[in-house]
Motif scaffolding. Structure first.
Motif, PDB file in Angstrom:
ATOM      1  N   LYS D  67       0.970  -1.255   0.125  1.00 41.52           N
ATOM      2  CA  LYS D  67       0.066   0.084  -0.089  1.00 41.52           C
ATOM      3  C   LYS D  67       1.162   1.250  -0.029  1.00 41.52           C
ATOM      4  N   ASP D  68       0.519   2.140  -0.941  1.00 41.83           N
ATOM      5  CA  ASP D  68       1.591   3.327  -0.919  1.00 41.83           C
ATOM      6  C   ASP D  68       0.974   4.272   0.122  1.00 41.83           C
ATOM      7  N   VAL D  69       1.992   4.383   1.112  1.00 42.77           N
ATOM      8  CA  VAL D  69       1.680   5.334   2.493  1.00 42.77           C
ATOM      9  C   VAL D  69       2.691   6.488   2.527  1.00 42.77           C
ATOM     10  N   THR D  70       3.078   6.815   1.156  1.00 41.26           N
ATOM     11  CA  THR D  70       4.047   7.886   1.154  1.00 41.26           C
ATOM     12  C   THR D  70       3.410   9.179   2.030  1.00 41.26           C
ATOM     13  N   TRP D  71       2.184   9.550   2.058  1.00 36.80           N
ATOM     14  CA  TRP D  71       1.593  10.594   2.608  1.00 36.80           C
ATOM     15  C   TRP D  71       0.863  10.596   3.533  1.00 36.80           C
ATOM     16  N   ASP D  72       0.806   9.129   4.045  1.00 38.31           N
ATOM     17  CA  ASP D  72       0.060   8.777   5.389  1.00 38.31           C
ATOM     18  C   ASP D  72       0.692   9.327   6.726  1.00 38.31           C
ATOM     19  N   PRO D  73       0.005   9.866   7.550  1.00 34.74           N
ATOM     20  CA  PRO D  73       0.508  10.304   8.736  1.00 34.74           C
ATOM     21  C   PRO D  73       0.888   9.078   9.656  1.00 34.74           C
ATOM     22  N   PRO D  74       1.822   9.241  10.525  1.00 29.54           N
ATOM     23  CA  PRO D  74       2.115   8.110  11.601  1.00 29.54           C
ATOM     24  C   PRO D  74       1.088   7.137  11.918  1.00 29.54           C
ATOM     25  N   TYR D  75       0.037   7.897  12.433  1.00 30.27           N
ATOM     26  CA  TYR D  75      -0.780   7.309  12.938  1.00 30.27           C
ATOM     27  C   TYR D  75      -1.899   6.277  12.094  1.00 30.27           C
ATOM     28  N   LYS D  76      -1.840   6.540  10.901  1.00 29.69           N
ATOM     29  CA  LYS D  76      -2.347   5.499  10.115  1.00 29.69           C
ATOM     30  C   LYS D  76      -1.498   4.417   9.618  1.00 29.69           C
ATOM     31  N   ARG D  77      -0.321   4.343   9.870  1.00 32.41           N
ATOM     32  CA  ARG D  77       0.555   3.283   9.378  1.00 32.41           C
ATOM     33  C   ARG D  77       0.935   2.123  10.415  1.00 32.41           C
ATOM     34  N   GLU D  78       0.600   0.933   9.852  1.00 30.03           N
ATOM     35  CA  GLU D  78       0.962  -0.202  10.625  1.00 30.03           C
ATOM     36  C   GLU D  78       2.373  -0.617  10.802  1.00 30.03           C
ATOM     37  N   VAL D  79       2.976   0.529  11.360  1.00 28.00           N
ATOM     38  CA  VAL D  79       4.228   0.182  11.743  1.00 28.00           C
ATOM     39  C   VAL D  79       4.158   1.033  13.042  1.00 28.00           C
ATOM     40  N   ASN D  80       5.315   0.572  14.160  1.00 24.13           N
ATOM     41  CA  ASN D  80       5.442   1.182  15.148  1.00 24.13           C
ATOM     42  C   ASN D  80       7.160   1.320  15.519  1.00 24.13           C
ATOM     43  N   MET D  81       7.360   2.350  16.400  1.00 24.72           N
ATOM     44  CA  MET D  81       8.653   2.780  16.482  1.00 24.72           C
ATOM     45  C   MET D  81       9.034   2.616  17.838  1.00 24.72           C
ATOM     46  N   VAL D  82      10.497   2.108  18.177  1.00 22.82           N
ATOM     47  CA  VAL D  82      11.044   2.476  19.438  1.00 22.82           C
ATOM     48  C   VAL D  82      11.926   3.360  19.515  1.00 22.82           C
ATOM     49  N   PHE D  83      11.593   4.468  20.243  1.00 23.90           N
ATOM     50  CA  PHE D  83      12.458   5.770  20.162  1.00 23.90           C
ATOM     51  C   PHE D  83      13.762   5.682  20.885  1.00 23.90           C
ATOM     52  N   GLN D  84      14.682   6.143  20.498  1.00 25.84           N
ATOM     53  CA  GLN D  84      16.038   6.296  20.912  1.00 25.84           C
ATOM     54  C   GLN D  84      15.988   6.658  22.535  1.00 25.84           C
ATOM     55  N   ASP D  85      15.315   7.767  22.845  1.00 26.26           N
ATOM     56  CA  ASP D  85      15.149   8.029  24.211  1.00 26.26           C
ATOM     57  C   ASP D  85      14.025   7.256  24.654  1.00 26.26           C
ATOM     58  N   TYR D  86      13.473   6.358  24.297  1.00 23.47           N
ATOM     59  CA  TYR D  86      12.354   5.613  24.656  1.00 23.47           C
ATOM     60  C   TYR D  86      10.893   6.167  24.533  1.00 23.47           C
ATOM     61  N   ALA D  87      11.023   7.565  24.828  1.00 25.01           N
ATOM     62  CA  ALA D  87       9.734   8.380  24.670  1.00 25.01           C
ATOM     63  C   ALA D  87       8.452   7.828  25.480  1.00 25.01           C
ATOM     64  N   LEU D  88       8.860   7.235  26.639  1.00 24.93           N
ATOM     65  CA  LEU D  88       7.742   6.754  27.506  1.00 24.93           C
ATOM     66  C   LEU D  88       7.257   8.016  28.115  1.00 24.93           C
ATOM     67  N   PHE D  89       5.759   7.757  28.359  1.00 21.80           N
ATOM     68  CA  PHE D  89       4.868   8.897  28.620  1.00 21.80           C
ATOM     69  C   PHE D  89       5.191   9.087  30.260  1.00 21.80           C
ATOM     70  N   PRO D  90       5.699  10.137  30.618  1.00 22.21           N
ATOM     71  CA  PRO D  90       6.081  10.073  32.106  1.00 22.21           C
ATOM     72  C   PRO D  90       4.877  10.336  33.139  1.00 22.21           C
ATOM     73  N   HIS D  91       3.763  10.809  32.540  1.00 22.38           N
ATOM     74  CA  HIS D  91       2.520  10.818  33.313  1.00 22.38           C
ATOM     75  C   HIS D  91       1.795   9.553  33.210  1.00 22.38           C
ATOM     76  N   MET D  92       2.288   8.663  32.932  1.00 23.35           N
ATOM     77  CA  MET D  92       1.379   7.195  32.775  1.00 23.35           C
ATOM     78  C   MET D  92       2.264   6.194  33.497  1.00 23.35           C
ATOM     79  N   THR D  93       1.556   5.336  34.032  1.00 21.44           N
ATOM     80  CA  THR D  93       2.504   3.997  34.492  1.00 21.44           C
ATOM     81  C   THR D  93       2.647   3.403  33.189  1.00 21.44           C
ATOM     82  N   VAL D  94       3.664   2.190  33.691  1.00 17.92           N
ATOM     83  CA  VAL D  94       4.003   1.167  32.868  1.00 17.92           C
ATOM     84  C   VAL D  94       2.902   0.701  32.030  1.00 17.92           C
ATOM     85  N   GLY D  95       2.112   0.227  32.702  1.00 19.58           N
ATOM     86  CA  GLY D  95       0.968  -0.548  32.179  1.00 19.58           C
ATOM     87  C   GLY D  95       0.060   0.509  31.256  1.00 19.58           C
ATOM     88  N   GLU D  96      -0.223   1.639  31.793  1.00 25.58           N
ATOM     89  CA  GLU D  96      -0.868   2.814  30.886  1.00 25.58           C
ATOM     90  C   GLU D  96      -0.042   2.999  29.464  1.00 25.58           C
TER      91      GLU D  96
END
Ligand code: ATP
Ligand code: ATP
Ligand code: MG
Ligand code: MG
Lengths: 277, 272, 325, 365, 365
Positions: D67-96
């Motif tokens: 599927k051509d996704v060249t112009w799709d925003p991230p939230y429409k793509r079936e890929v997920n990313m693990v960020f270098q600085d993890y980008a964990l949400f500090p205001h949520m628990t691990v579970g959240e």
């Protein structure tokens, strides 16, 4: 939309009003009020009539004195908080203690200085009780000294805040490095800490300067016969003199002075920013 | 295990410097707080006059205050103005901070300068320029014009604080939310907002206080209604009575409470 | 039935007599106070619809009329109109094109005042405010009135029609005096505080008002009319143009001329009133006398303020220049 | 295996002069573990972020699962990313944190809980479900970030230097764990790293990038043994570069004259006799010759430096012309070896012709 | 060689419960390159900072060149420090940074310039003298920090994780360069690192720390070959740990029964028969036995995993009891070797008795 609301606001409540005072400043006073015109008479008056030049210079002097006085008080304090105060809790509380007076009515804080500095005031009573003077002195109140003291008192939090932030941002290891390279505490302060906190000083000085520059309460409360500041003159033009065009021209002068100061300090801060702290 | 300072000649001068600093800090605190104590002391003084020395203790001024309709109305007005100005300035300032942080558009530096200008611009200029405008468009002065004036003057406060927080927020957080399927709006609500919440609350509180205490803008923009500082200003004309000190004392107490609350609440978020 | 918004001096709508009026008439009164005559124009300038009634002094009434801020009075609706001192009714400042715009209300002198314990020989002249021995103990009203004072000291008695040279001379005189000045007082309360705090021993004053407040504080001061004479002032009620509350406004005017209003203000502010008939009805004879209500000579001796018109700017400018130095 | 990611002539110009990615085409098979390797600033992150949808290419097409996704925003793509600085949400628990991506999908509470539970089990951190990210160590945060991405069962998992914030020991451990995880979940992994060992240890295929372009791609062993350019040779592992001239070239065998002697090499394409070339060989492919032993390519020199590094010894041998050749040996059994040669001792080195790379031109590593 | 640094029973208690350094005594010889190695939080930095004068010990004495400096502030000590994040002054140019420490000495402008010039030449960055630190890359900043410290010609150079902010390739390069620099300038180097390879490659002596104390110190090779504890064995390099029991111990030779077989080992001190021990060996000391070949210690198992890492192969071999033994081989010459064994294939492994460490008790690595 994120941009729309602020833009609309700026256009409506800043650009439009500024545009209007610029326009007004070219109008001309004519009994009973004033009429549209396009002439530079108001500006000519401002720069030829010695009373305006005098007041402008006096206002600059007072503002500089206030900035310097606040700096002399705020810097050692912020420095002590950041580098010398060992207890984090004490640091938080003292910092809050400096900011807290902001929450107390500005007018009352200014007014209370009358009670303190007056001929029969707290200060004179105190000095008399410790035998430093025999007669109450009237040199404390109703003069430029009293204005500087009062304005410094009121605006000092605005000096402490940015300096504190700037000092806090200086990595501890830079001063350690200076010590390591043989610099004693004083020299390391002059060569490392002070230059690196320059942006904070610039920001604080700008703020206190501009706030003092626009004040018209202190002259009213504790200023003497020689205490008129530019903001009082503007208020007079809009009130008693009913000369809005001249008042607008004065406001423009004030705006220009402030913009100049701000862009100067901006440049300084940016220079500090490329300093990369 | 305790270190003996006499073994450390270098420490002597350090203790000397510490003492000097301590003295200085104490003096500064005295400078900042003696006036406030004087203010409070006079609210219990049984003379109408605010001249030294104190003559006797009374609670009359607090009683009088409770029955001074104008003063109470002024306090009410101040609350109204401060609340309105805070809400408005947040509604404009937060989007402005977001725009500054995220959107790149031509004239951004000018936009930034403009929006931050009122912080340094003397209130009298803001007040006068808006007065001119209202006069020109024939808009009658009222508490609402004061609210507009305050919101404009305080915009910079909100923008700087929120913007500073946004800058500290890693960009990757929002990207992570996108990545996990959240739309821009959703990620703003779920991720950005909770993380800038304390900055917004802080900026709001500061705006509230500053608006509550604002004079120059109010001076030019108010209609017939007085805010508290304007009321105090006008009573200065007739002669201040310790009633005003009583108000001041109450404000001091209230702000103490607020300060403690804010310290405690920020500490809470840190613990999280 | 309605709310009257009055822009006035403190005391002129004091609750001590206004609450009674509110009860009887059903009109609510909402007062905003000015600190100076110069506050009226700016307050009214930025849009109408805010105030219904104002009380400028006689030097400012003309400006209000010329600015078209006020409307002609229907004197027929003011029952005691003809009881008002004729001298006041005839003043130019409240008329235009044969119509009356202002209803005289109270009057008084810009007298001088000194602190009893500071003088062995009571001062009698304006020149005493120029006495170098009183350095740092003198106060003067922060108003163009200072020009009038200095002009009289210079011997220019036509103080409302000074030539440019005379104004310049007055300005020079004031500059001479400046080192002696502790503070140019801006408000009544400020002057009272200055006396109370022992900062000042001699000044000009709004006769009756500040001295009354000082007496209440136990500070002994004496008012005096200097040999150079004193200015007189008179405040009038004016109806703001286009007020929707006309009915209440006239009820209010009538009340203010009645014994209720006249004695109300006299008791609060210590000023003399414009309607001697009402005054007689409600004042004790002593008060009546001490307020010079039956003393036409006193009234005539005062140099009652006049509108300055075009010359206004020259006066204020000179005064501002003094302050700027 | 089908292609899951197809990049076609992708370019990203940040400005006319700043070119992040320059005309890259790349196909990733379903289930593969592909690593983008290269020095700082070579465009690895930019490329990965374009796959994730965080940057839009200035040229080219991106296809995910055809599927051509060249112009799709991230939230429409079936890929997920693990960020270098993890980008964990500090205001949520691990579970959240882990559950957030499921909540957005609109799953029920119960279902979310089960999946979060499974994902946390997978990374071995179920007991931390109630904690906040700030209360975890670096390695634990890293695993939470992984769990958060995996729980959404994406087709592709993108990882931007996922291990760079960890210390050496922990990094090594996580490398193995992540490889196991990849095998377990069967998702396609595309990872960015600038650590050669990491790339070689973890991936099925390594894509070496150089200034926004692909320099070479292939299986780790392939790249290591047959670098296509000096750049790749130098970037992956250590290489001895020896400038020289081609003496003759017959078939796949070339004779090269270098400062300190002669080398024969097996080459892919014939070389012109007399041309300037650079010969290269891996330190561990260079062996010390015993007394009297002979070999095809022999270099003589003296020991200039001995570097000990736990796993083995590295000797720097200075040849006659002053150039240095490094040689590594593992010392599988110390006692069985002759003692470490002292500085200055003469040595003979050998390297097999098929272990000599030859690059045209001069190389300054 | 004389001792330049002498630490005598140094302790640093940050608070009654937080003990940074616990009773450490250490002597550093003049001109040595000593590394403090240990995991995060073990007190390396604290120890280094006490030598530099940035912390004062709660106990003990510090002597520099025979002078008690325990209470001297940093600016009175003839040591200089290279900080982890370089601590270059952002408001000064490179030249000013390097010259900063000379200005205080009261040298003339010309002399300062010459010295700065020389120092920058030494680190190869003379052309950057006019730039600001922010305009340099990480590796360049690192070298400027070095130059700034060296230009003062201190007796001792302290380095707190000087290379940790650099990427793998650059780090490797800088390791060599710094070692050369050390040889050139002849100053004593005391370096902190948590990277084992770095410690082993660079230093004359490694001091391994554990929870504020010294766990072991010695030459790199000594530590690697004879770790004094499982902690050291595990921290420096990879170790296979095999729990077992002592069957008998005669002289220096001990027989250990482990899950998957038997091992004999050479031990320093006699062991009590029947006691629980853990045997350890390095993966690269474990070799694959060829068909029919015999050895003293033979372990049998199956290939469970093959990890390729450029330099060589690591096989994970599962023994009969399920425990795993890793074995590394460098493949000095691929063609000479039999092909890589497939998963599941049975193998026999051997390790020489003198390559087996024995630690008392159980070990959970
Ligand atoms: N937002 C941006 N604006 C302008 N240039 C950018 C931007 N992001 C990256 N670049 C430039 O694009 C090039 C590639 O950057 P990229 O981040 O992809 O490199 P990288 O390989 O990930 O490097 P690193 O290992 O340092 O993360 C670099 O030259 C960088 O300066
Ligand atoms: N200023 C301080 N106040 C209190 N405790 C400290 C302080 N500095 C360090 N510590 C504690 O002392 C111990 C040793 O810290 P140190 O920084 O020396 O460790 P390290 O070995 O350098 O670790 P790293 O590799 O993470 O830098 C740690 O437990 C740390 O938490
Ligand atoms: Mg990157
Ligand atoms: Mg450390």
């Amino acid at each position: 939309m994120v941009l729309g609301i602020p833009l609309l606001w700026i256009a409506l409540f800043m650009l439009l009003p500024y545009g209007i005072i610029v326009t007004f400043s070219f109008w001309v006073k004519k009994y009973p009020t004033f009429v549209p015109a396009f002439q530079f008479g108001n500006y000519v008056t401002l720069f030829t009539d010695p009373q305006y030049v005098l007041v402008l210079l006096r206002t600059l002097k007072i503002s500089v004195l206030v900035s310097v006085a606040s700096l002399l008080l705020a810097y050692p304090f912020a420095y002590w908080l950041v580098f010398r105060c060992r207890s984090a809790k004490l640091r938080t509380w003292l910092y809050m203690a400096v900011i807290a007076p902001l929450w107390v009515s500005y007018l009352l804080r200014a007014y209370v200085w009358k009670t303190i500095l007056g001929t029969e005031g707290v200060l004179n009573s105190f000095l008399k009780s410790i035998g430093l003077i025999d007669e109450p002195s009237s040199i404390f109140l109703y003069n430029q000294f009293a204005m500087v003291v009062t304005l410094t008192y009121i605006f000092i939090p605005f000096m402490v805040m940015p300096i504190y932030t700037a000092l806090e941002k200086i990595p501890a290891n830079l001063t350690e490095a200076a010590a390591d390279l043989g610099m004693g505490p004083w020299r390391s302060f002059w060569t490392v800490t002070l230059p690196l906190s320059a942006p904070g000083i610039a920001a604080g000085a700008t703020l206190t300067f501009c706030l003092s520059f626009g004040d018209f309460i202190a002259p009213f409360l504790v200023g003497g016969p020689d205490g008129n500041l530019i903001a009082n003159v503007i208020a007079t033009q809009f009130g008693a003199a009913l000369n809005w065009p001249l008042g607008s021209a004065l406001a423009i002068v004030m705006l220009v002075v402030v913009l100049t100061i701000v862009s100067l300090s901006d440049r300084m801060e940016r220079k500090g920013a490329t300093g990369g702290i | 295990m305790a270190q003996s300072p006499n073994r450390a000649p270098g420490l002597v001068s350090r203790y000397g410097a510490d003492t000097a600093f301590m003295t200085f800090v104490a003096a500064l605190m005295a400078f900042l707080y003696i006036p406030i104590w004087v203010l409070i002391a006079f609210s219990f003084n049984d003379s109408r006059s605010l001249t030294w020395p104190l003559s006797g203790f009374t609670l009359d001024w607090y009683v009088k205050l409770a029955s001074n309709g104008d003063l109470l109305a002024a306090i009410r007005n101040s609350f109204y103005v401060a609340t309105g100005a805070t809400i408005l300035t947040l509604c404009v300032g937060v989007p402005a901070a977001l725009a500054l942080h995220k959107v790149n558009f031509p004239g951004k530096t000018v936009f930034r300068r403009l929006i931050l200008l009122p912080i340094t611009l003397p209130g009298i200029v803001t007040g006068i320029s808006m007065l001119n405008m209202f006069k020109l468009i024939g808009f009658p002065l009222s508490l609402e014009t004061v609210i507009l004036g305050h919101a404009t003057a305080l915009l910079g406060v909100v923008v700087t604080q929120v913007y500073a927080r946004l800058q500290r927020l890693p960009k990757s957080l929002e990207e992570a939310a996108f990545d996990l399927g959240a739309s821009p709006w959703r990620s703003f609500v779920d991720i950005t907002l909770p993380n800038i919440r304390t900055a917004i609350v802080g900026a709001g509180m500061l705006s509230f206080v500053l608006s509550f205490d604002e004079i120059p803008v109010t001076f030019f923009l108010t209609g017939r209604d007085n805010t508290l500082p304007m009321y105090i200003y006008s009573t200065l004309r007739r002669g201040v009575t310790p009633e005003i000190n009583a108000v001041g004392t109450i404000i001091v107490l209230l702000s103490l409470v607020l300060i403690v609350v804010s310290v405690v609440s920020t500490r809470d978020t840190k613990q999280k | 039935e309605g709310t009257l918004n009055v822009l006035t001096w403190e005391g002129y709508a004091d609750s001590s007599f206004i609450s009674k009026f509110e009860e009887e008439s059903g009109c609510k009164v909402n007062a905003t106070y000015v600190g100076s005559n110069d506050d009226f124009a700016p307050k009214l300038m930025s849009g109408g619809g805010v105030y219904d009634l104002i009380t400028p002094s006689i030097d400012t009434t003309k400006l209000m009329i010329d600015l078209d801020f006020v409307e002609p009075l229907d004197t027929a609706k003011i029952s005691e109109w003809n009881n008002i001192y004729k001298k006041f009714r005839d003043l130019d400042g409240i008329q235009k094109d044969g119509e009356y715009y202002g209803m005289p209300y109270v009057w008084g002198a810009i007298a001088f005042m000194y602190r009893d314990d500071a003088f062995t020989t009571p001062p009698t002249s304006i020149a005493d405010l120029w006495n170098p021995a009183l350095k740092g103990k003198v106060a003067l009203w922060d108003d163009k009135s200072s020009i009038y004072v200095a002009a009289r000291l210079n011997g220019d008695m036509d103080i409302y029609n000074l030539t440019d040279e005379q104004i310049a001379a007055a300005q020079k005189k004031l500059l001479e005096q400046k080192p002696l000045i502790r503070k140019y007082w801006a408000t009544a309360g400020e002057l009272v505080d200055l006396y109370k705090a022992g900062e000042v021993v001699i000044s000009n004053t709004w006769a009756g008002y500040q001295s009354g407040m000082l007496k209440a504080e136990g500070i002994k001061v004496t008012e005096f009319i200097p040999k150079e004479g004193a200015e007189g002032w008179m405040d009038s009620w004016m109806v703001v143009k286009g007020t929707p509350n006309k009915e209440c406004a006239y009820k209010f005017l009538n009340m203010q001329l009645s014994p209720l209003g006249q004695c109300g203000v006299a008791n609060i502010n210590g000023y003399s009133v414009a309607d001697p008939v009402s005054a007689k009805a409600c004042m004790t004879p002593e008060q009546f006398t001490s307020l010079h209500q039956d003393d036409p000579a006193y009234l005539d001796s005062l140099m009652v303020w006049q509108p300055l018109g075009d010359r206004f700017e020259a006066y204020t400018n000179a005064w501002n220049a003094v302050k700027a130095q | 295996m089908a292609a899951i990611i197809e990049l076609e002539n992708i370019s990203k110009h940040y400005s006319p002069t700043i070119i992040g990615v320059d005309n890259v085409s790349l196909t990733v098979e379903d289930g593969e573990f592909v690593t983008l390797l290269g020095p700082s600033g070579c465009g690895k992150s930019t490329l990965l972020r374009m796959i994730g949808g965080f940057e839009t290419p200035t040229h080219g097409t991106i296809r995910l699962a055809d599927k051509d996704v060249t112009w799709d925003p991230p939230y429409k793509r079936e890929v997920n990313m693990v960020f270098q600085d993890y980008a964990l949400f500090p205001h949520m628990t691990v579970g959240e944190n882990v559950g957030y991506g499921l909540k957005v999908k609109g799953l029920g509470r119960l279902e979310i809980e089960t999946k979060v539970h499974d994902a946390l089990k997978l990374v071995g951190l179920f007991d931390k479900v109630k904690l906040r990210p700030q209360q975890l160590s670096g390695g634990q945060r890293q695993r939470i970030a992984l769990a958060r991405a995996i729980v959404r069962e994406p087709k592709v998992l993108l990882l931007d230097e996922p291990l760079s914030a960890l210390d050496a020991k922990l990094r090594e451990q996580m490398q193995i764990e992540m490889k196991h995880l990849h095998e377990k979940v069967g998702i396609t992994f595309v990872m960015v790293t600038h650590d050669q060992t990491e790339a070689l240890v973890m991936s099925d295929r390594v894509v070496v990038m150089e200034k926004g372009r692909i320099a070479q791609q292939g299986r780790p062993q392939e790249l290591y043994d047959h670098p296509a350019s000096p750049y790749v040779a130098n970037f992956i592992g250590t290489t001895n570069f020896l400038p020289g001239r081609v003496i003759r070239c017959t078939g796949e065998r070339a004779e090269i004259e270098i400062g300190g002697g002669r080398l024969s090499a097996i080459v892919d394409a014939p070389l012109v006799a007399g041309s300037t070339v650079t010969a290269g060989c891996r330190p561990e492919k260079v062996r010390l010759l015993a007394e009297g032993e002979t070999a095809e390519n022999v270099l003589e020199g003296r020991v200039a430096e001995v570097i000990y590094y736990g796993l083995g010894l590295r000797l720097a041998v200075e040849l006659a012309d002053g150039s240095r050749v490094y040689t590594d040996s593992l010392l599988p059994d110390r006692l069985a070896l002759s003692p470490v040669p002292p500085l200055g001792q003469s040595l003979r080195l050998a390297v097999e012709p098929h272990n000599v790379f030859v690059f045209e031109g001069e190389v300054t590593p």
